[in-house]
Design an enzyme around this catalytic site. Structure first.
Site, PDB file in Angstrom:
ATOM      1  N   ASP A 177       0.838  -1.197   0.000  1.00 53.28           N
ATOM      2  CA  ASP A 177       0.000   0.000   0.000  1.00 53.28           C
ATOM      3  C   ASP A 177       0.875   1.249   0.000  1.00 53.28           C
ATOM      4  O   ASP A 177       2.009   1.225   0.500  1.00 53.28           O
ATOM      5  CB  ASP A 177      -0.898   0.030   1.241  1.00 53.28           C
ATOM      6  CG  ASP A 177      -1.945  -1.078   1.232  1.00 53.28           C
ATOM      7  OD1 ASP A 177      -2.274  -1.566   0.135  1.00 53.28           O
ATOM      8  OD2 ASP A 177      -2.416  -1.447   2.321  1.00 53.28           O
ATOM      9  N   ARG A 178       0.341   2.333  -0.509  1.00 55.83           N
ATOM     10  CA  ARG A 178       1.093   3.591  -0.601  1.00 55.83           C
ATOM     11  C   ARG A 178       1.716   3.987   0.745  1.00 55.83           C
ATOM     12  O   ARG A 178       2.884   4.385   0.803  1.00 55.83           O
ATOM     13  CB  ARG A 178       0.163   4.710  -1.086  1.00 55.83           C
ATOM     14  CG  ARG A 178       0.857   6.048  -1.222  1.00 55.83           C
ATOM     15  CD  ARG A 178      -0.078   7.106  -1.774  1.00 55.83           C
ATOM     16  NE  ARG A 178       0.681   8.233  -2.306  1.00 55.83           N
ATOM     17  CZ  ARG A 178       0.267   9.024  -3.286  1.00 55.83           C
ATOM     18  NH1 ARG A 178      -0.896   8.805  -3.847  1.00 55.83           N
ATOM     19  NH2 ARG A 178       1.006  10.025  -3.712  1.00 55.83           N
TER      20      ARG A 178
END
Length: 319
Positions: free
Chosen positions: A155-156
């Site tokens: 995930d970012r």
């Protein structure tokens, strides 16, 4: 790994003159006696002082038998060919939020910082900075035809270890055998509240809502089976630091499972968090160990626990 340099200039054969464009950029010198590299260069390159030659050498413009070197005291032997380029090798641009931990001709293993996208978002702009785009540019500095391929994602706002393949065949091999290939996939998670059980296992079936939020179903086979193991590393009245090991790798699995047990990941508003004490998501992919797809050897990559994750346990808590 030879980062920061382009491929060494190939040896120029005296019987076959190089093309004019190549000849303009480099010149080759045959070695006829046993001698160290720096004295050989001073002797061979006319019109250049010692300091100029040392600078040329330091900037990677000298190759011995086609292999770039900066070792001024390298021992040369008769029959060696020294190539001196008039241009400095192209510097690879610094990467943003990304560092390479390992690279060979088959895979690249990197450490990604929180805030960097693994790949472009669906609504991403054409020049959006991602791990994928930076690594593609990295491999194409060596050869414009080189490519990288996505194996898995973070995930970012999750930091840590990631792997990319350098061919589609290796990508498919890794993805098709992921469960067997990966031996360890360990995260650290800073979560809200004091986790009372020293260790535990969370099992559910994950589904995605219309708003693209993952959630757990506890009915067998109602979604994708997800298993998360955890143990407590540190705890206080308000926070806990967990080591989390994935048995399965589903989208947002740790984040959902932490919310399920009432201890959402710090900074994870989407999955129930109320605090942002470290200013980022409290999730870090610390260890990735896997069987190399080509060599068959077990390789293991480990990073430190981010110092920010220890911050809540160092400051005195407010009563």
């Amino acid at each position: 790994m030879n980062r920061g340099r382009k491929r060494p200039v190939s040896k120029v054969q005296s019987a076959q003159p190089a093309k004019a464009t190549q000849a303009d950029k480099s010149k080759s010198y045959p070695v006829t006696e046993s001698i160290e590299l720096l004295p050989f260069l001073i002797k061979s390159i006319s019109g250049a002082g010692r300091n100029v030659i040392k600078s040329i050498l330091a900037h990677g413009q000298v190759s011995v038998n086609g292999k770039s070197t900066t070792a001024y005291n390298m021992q040369l032997q008769p029959g060696d060919t020294i190539t001196v380029s008039k241009e400095r090798p192209q510097e690879k641009p610094p990467m943003e939020g990304l560092s390479i931990m390992f690279e060979d001709e088959h895979i690249i293993v990197v450490k990604k910082e929180a805030g960097l996208l693994s790949v472009s978002s669906d609504s991403g702009q054409e020049n959006e900075v991602t791990a994928y785009r930076q690594l593609m540019a990295h491999v194409r500095l060596e050869n414009a035809k080189n490519r990288i391929f996505i194996v898995h994602r973070l995930d970012r706002d999750t930091s840590g270890v990631m792997m990319f393949a350098k061919s589609e065949a290796v990508q498919q091999q890794l993805q098709n055998s992921w469960q067997d290939t990966v031996q360890e996939r360990i995260y650290v998670a800073l979560v809200e509240g004091a986790v009372k059980k020293e260790k535990g296992t969370i099992t559910s079936w994950l589904k995605e809502s219309k708003t693209l939020k993952m959630y757990s179903s506890f009915h067998a086979n109602d979604g994708l089976h997800a298993v998360t193991h955890y143990k407590v590393l540190r705890t206080s009245k308000s926070f806990s630091l967990l080591e989390v090991q994935l048995e399965t790798g589903r989208k947002n699995q740790i984040r959902v499972h932490m919310e399920d047990i009432g201890h959402p990941v710090v900074g994870d508003k989407k999955y129930g968090a109320r605090t942002r004490i470290i200013g980022r998501l409290g999730l870090h992919a610390r260890v990735l160990a896997f069987t190399h797809p080509i060599t068959g050897k077990l390789v293991r990559f480990e990073t430190d626990i981010p110092k920010l994750f220890l911050k809540p346990f160092q400051a005195p808590e407010q009563s």
